[in-house]
Write an enzyme that holds these catalytic residues in place. Structure first.
Site, PDB file in Angstrom:
ATOM      1  N   GLY A  29     -45.971  20.615  11.587  1.00  0.00           N
ATOM      2  CA  GLY A  29     -46.653  20.003  12.717  1.00  0.00           C
ATOM      3  C   GLY A  29     -45.989  18.682  13.041  1.00  0.00           C
ATOM      4  O   GLY A  29     -45.158  18.170  12.282  1.00  0.00           O
ATOM      5  N   TYR A  30     -46.366  18.125  14.172  1.00  0.00           N
ATOM      6  CA  TYR A  30     -45.736  16.911  14.677  1.00  0.00           C
ATOM      7  C   TYR A  30     -46.728  15.767  14.624  1.00  0.00           C
ATOM      8  O   TYR A  30     -47.789  15.822  15.250  1.00  0.00           O
ATOM      9  CB  TYR A  30     -45.214  17.161  16.097  1.00  0.00           C
ATOM     10  CG  TYR A  30     -44.109  18.190  16.048  1.00  0.00           C
ATOM     11  CD1 TYR A  30     -42.792  17.798  15.864  1.00  0.00           C
ATOM     12  CD2 TYR A  30     -44.400  19.553  16.059  1.00  0.00           C
ATOM     13  CE1 TYR A  30     -41.783  18.733  15.733  1.00  0.00           C
ATOM     14  CE2 TYR A  30     -43.394  20.492  15.935  1.00  0.00           C
ATOM     15  CZ  TYR A  30     -42.093  20.079  15.771  1.00  0.00           C
ATOM     16  OH  TYR A  30     -41.101  21.008  15.621  1.00  0.00           O
ATOM     17  N   ILE A  31     -46.368  14.737  13.851  1.00  0.00           N
ATOM     18  CA  ILE A  31     -47.265  13.598  13.706  1.00  0.00           C
ATOM     19  C   ILE A  31     -46.972  12.521  14.739  1.00  0.00           C
ATOM     20  O   ILE A  31     -47.781  11.626  14.934  1.00  0.00           O
ATOM     21  CB  ILE A  31     -47.257  13.040  12.267  1.00  0.00           C
ATOM     22  CG1 ILE A  31     -45.850  12.669  11.806  1.00  0.00           C
ATOM     23  CG2 ILE A  31     -47.859  14.061  11.314  1.00  0.00           C
ATOM     24  CD1 ILE A  31     -45.793  12.062  10.415  1.00  0.00           C
TER      25      ILE A  31
END
Length: 166
Positions: A29-31
């Site tokens: 996922g992309y933080i």
């Protein structure tokens, strides 16, 4: 570790790649993400990985990748909305003297299968395996960061057929 990543990406048109090499489950996922930068957290098997990427010229991107403790990577993923998590099986193998990674997406991106090859230069020649389909290296909706925003199962029939190249 800083490196330049030059990657070409293709749709897969047949199962001729199956049964080759190794397979590993990825959750990512992309933080953080902006127009030209992303910070990704990934759990790849038993590894936690933090990656920072930013655009270069053409299909080249600058990439910094770091191993992080597995429990910290899982905690970072747990902090994201479940709908933003990408899950895929990555199949890695050598074909015609090139290393290929075939990503078979799961969950909200099920049905999408993409092959990638990393090159030393954008124009480096390589043998195209018979199972390789249309190149989508410059089609942004096939980027994992975009698939986390608008998953493949939400695409229109026209988008899946490649008639919209956004």
């Amino acid at each position: 570790m800083k490196q330049q990543e030059i990657e070409r990406k293709f749709l897969v048109k047949s199962d001729g790649w199956r049964g080759k090499g190794s397979t590993e489950l990825f959750r990512q996922g992309y933080i953080a993400r902006t127009q030209d930068r992303t910070v990704r957290v990934r759990v790849a098997g038993e590894r936690g990985i933090l990656t920072i990427k930013y655009r270069g010229k053409g299909i080249a991107r600058n990439e910094f990748e770091y191993d992080i403790p597995l429990d910290e990577a899982q905690a970072l993923l747990d902090g994201l909305d479940p709908g933003e998590i990408i899950e895929k099986l990555r199949h890695t193998f050598t074909c015609e003297d090139s290393v290929w990674e075939v990503d078979e997406f799961l969950g909200a991106n099920a049905g999408l299968v993409v092959a990638e090859i990393e090159l030393e230069s954008e124009d480096q020649p390589f043998v195209r395996p018979e199972w390789l389909g249309e190149e989508v290296s410059k089609v942004s909706r096939y980027l994992n960061v975009e698939l986390s925003r608008l998953p493949y199962t939400a695409w229109t029939r026209e988008e899946k057929a490649g008639r919209k190249n956004s």
